[in-house]
Design a protein around this motif. Structure first.
Motif, PDB file in Angstrom:
ATOM      1  N   TRP A 148      -7.169  -0.747  -1.285  1.00 46.35           N
ATOM      2  CA  TRP A 148      -7.144   0.595  -1.892  1.00 46.35           C
ATOM      3  C   TRP A 148      -7.856   1.745  -1.347  1.00 46.35           C
ATOM      4  O   TRP A 148      -6.764   2.610  -1.365  1.00 46.35           O
ATOM      5  N   ALA A 150       2.386   2.067  -3.518  1.00 45.31           N
ATOM      6  CA  ALA A 150       0.949   2.345  -4.341  1.00 45.31           C
ATOM      7  C   ALA A 150       0.522   3.646  -4.436  1.00 45.31           C
ATOM      8  O   ALA A 150       0.571   4.682  -4.790  1.00 45.31           O
ATOM      9  N   SER A 151       0.608   4.781  -3.083  1.00 45.76           N
ATOM     10  CA  SER A 151       0.604   5.450  -2.687  1.00 45.76           C
ATOM     11  C   SER A 151       1.672   6.933  -2.729  1.00 45.76           C
ATOM     12  O   SER A 151       1.558   7.501  -3.328  1.00 45.76           O
ATOM     13  N   VAL A 167      -2.168  -5.238  -2.476  1.00 43.87           N
ATOM     14  CA  VAL A 167      -2.508  -3.602  -2.003  1.00 43.87           C
ATOM     15  C   VAL A 167      -4.067  -3.691  -1.321  1.00 43.87           C
ATOM     16  O   VAL A 167      -5.095  -3.681  -1.804  1.00 43.87           O
ATOM     17  N   PHE A 216       4.519  -1.950  -7.406  1.00 41.66           N
ATOM     18  CA  PHE A 216       3.333  -1.552  -7.788  1.00 41.66           C
ATOM     19  C   PHE A 216       2.624  -2.659  -8.407  1.00 41.66           C
ATOM     20  O   PHE A 216       1.857  -3.486  -8.082  1.00 41.66           O
ATOM     21  N   THR A 276      -4.913   2.988   0.378  1.00 41.64           N
ATOM     22  CA  THR A 276      -4.197   3.803  -0.971  1.00 41.64           C
ATOM     23  C   THR A 276      -4.322   5.473  -1.418  1.00 41.64           C
ATOM     24  O   THR A 276      -3.520   6.112  -1.922  1.00 41.64           O
ATOM     25  N   THR A 332       1.069  -1.245  -0.136  1.00 40.23           N
ATOM     26  CA  THR A 332       0.328  -0.040  -0.223  1.00 40.23           C
ATOM     27  C   THR A 332       0.887   1.905   0.455  1.00 40.23           C
ATOM     28  O   THR A 332       0.610   2.324  -0.591  1.00 40.23           O
TER      29      THR A 332
END
Length: 265
Positions: A203, A53-54, A201, A192, A206, A50
């Motif tokens: 979401w 991803a962010s 992940v 990612f 994120t 996560t």
């Protein structure tokens, strides 16, 4: 996740904001965002996934901000992107089957070296200097190795990239920071993709942290461009030493950890 209340999401947003700000200048934003995700109840793998991803949104925003001001030419970074993406992909796959013990032993020494290099070289990074490698072999060596490291382990990648750009390519500090964001985004995006494909992940956090990362990265990049070496160098040294301290503290088997314990005994 049912435990993600509005209050927790608010703290995650602030963590993303702070992480994006620090990361866009000196790297090390994961020191803020990963613990925040763990405290929110995510398991370690989900927290790492996560965070990748962010953080991808923060590094992308910083990259665009620096590029628009002419501090990095994205067309000149094709080899950097190709080699870093490949290295990060290999590292992300390797972390699922290999232990990271060797990383926790070696990386603190490299980060201390980076901090000392910037701390005791008052003129280092203020202007461009002579380069020791052409860009293609440089990106082959450091793109694969640091891309692998970022996908496999991660802490301090930004500091190590900045050190490589300044020491080997002779970039000034602001130029090194701008180019670091391009390769940071590349390795984040590569990791990612593999984490998302594996379903790690989460979401909702994120999305919340991505908004914070976007705002923090833009603010941080503008701060770096406004104040240059005066803000980049102290923050880079501080982040390198903080990451080193955390890695050593968290690993009782680390040589430095054992040495400190013995000295204090």
């Amino acid at each position: 996740m049912e435990n993600l209340t509005i209050e927790i999401l608010g703290w995650l947003f602030l963590a993303g904001l702070a992480g994006g700000f620090v990361d866009s200048i000196a790297g090390g934003g994961g020191l803020i965002t990963v613990p925040a995700l763990l405290m929110a109840g995510l398991n370690p793998v989900a927290a790492l996934a996560t965070n990748k991803a962010s953080s991808m949104f923060g590094s992308f925003t910083a990259t665009l901000t620096y590029a628009r001001k002419g501090h990095v030419n994205l067309r000149d970074m094709k080899w950097a992107i190709a080699f870093t993406f490949t290295g990060s992909a290999i590292g992300t796959l390797a972390v699922q089957i290999l232990a990271s013990d060797i990383m926790t032993q070696v990386i603190p020494f490299l980060l201390i070296a980076a901090a000392m290099y910037f701390l005791f070289g008052p003129k280092i990074g203020e202007v461009d200097r002579h380069h020791y490698l052409e860009q293609k072999p440089f990106y082959f060596i450091f793109g694969l190795s640091l891309g692998f490291y970022d996908g496999f382990f991660g802490p301090g990648t930004g500091s190590l990239w900045a050190l490589a750009f300044v020491a080997v390519l002779g970039f000034n500090m602001l130029k090194a920071t701008a180019h670091t964001k391009v390769v940071n985004f590349t390795s984040n995006f590569s990791s990612f993709l593999f984490f998302a494909f594996a379903g790690h992940v989460v979401w909702v956090p994120t999305a919340v942290m991505a908004v914070g990362q976007l705002l923090g990265a833009r603010l941080g990049a503008n701060t770096a461009m406004k104040h240059g070496t005066r803000v980049i160098k102290p923050l880079l040294v501080t982040v390198s030493l903080v990451i080193t301290t955390k890695l050593v503290y968290d690993d009782p088997d680390n040589f430095i950890h054992k040495l400190v314990v013995d000295l204090l005994a």
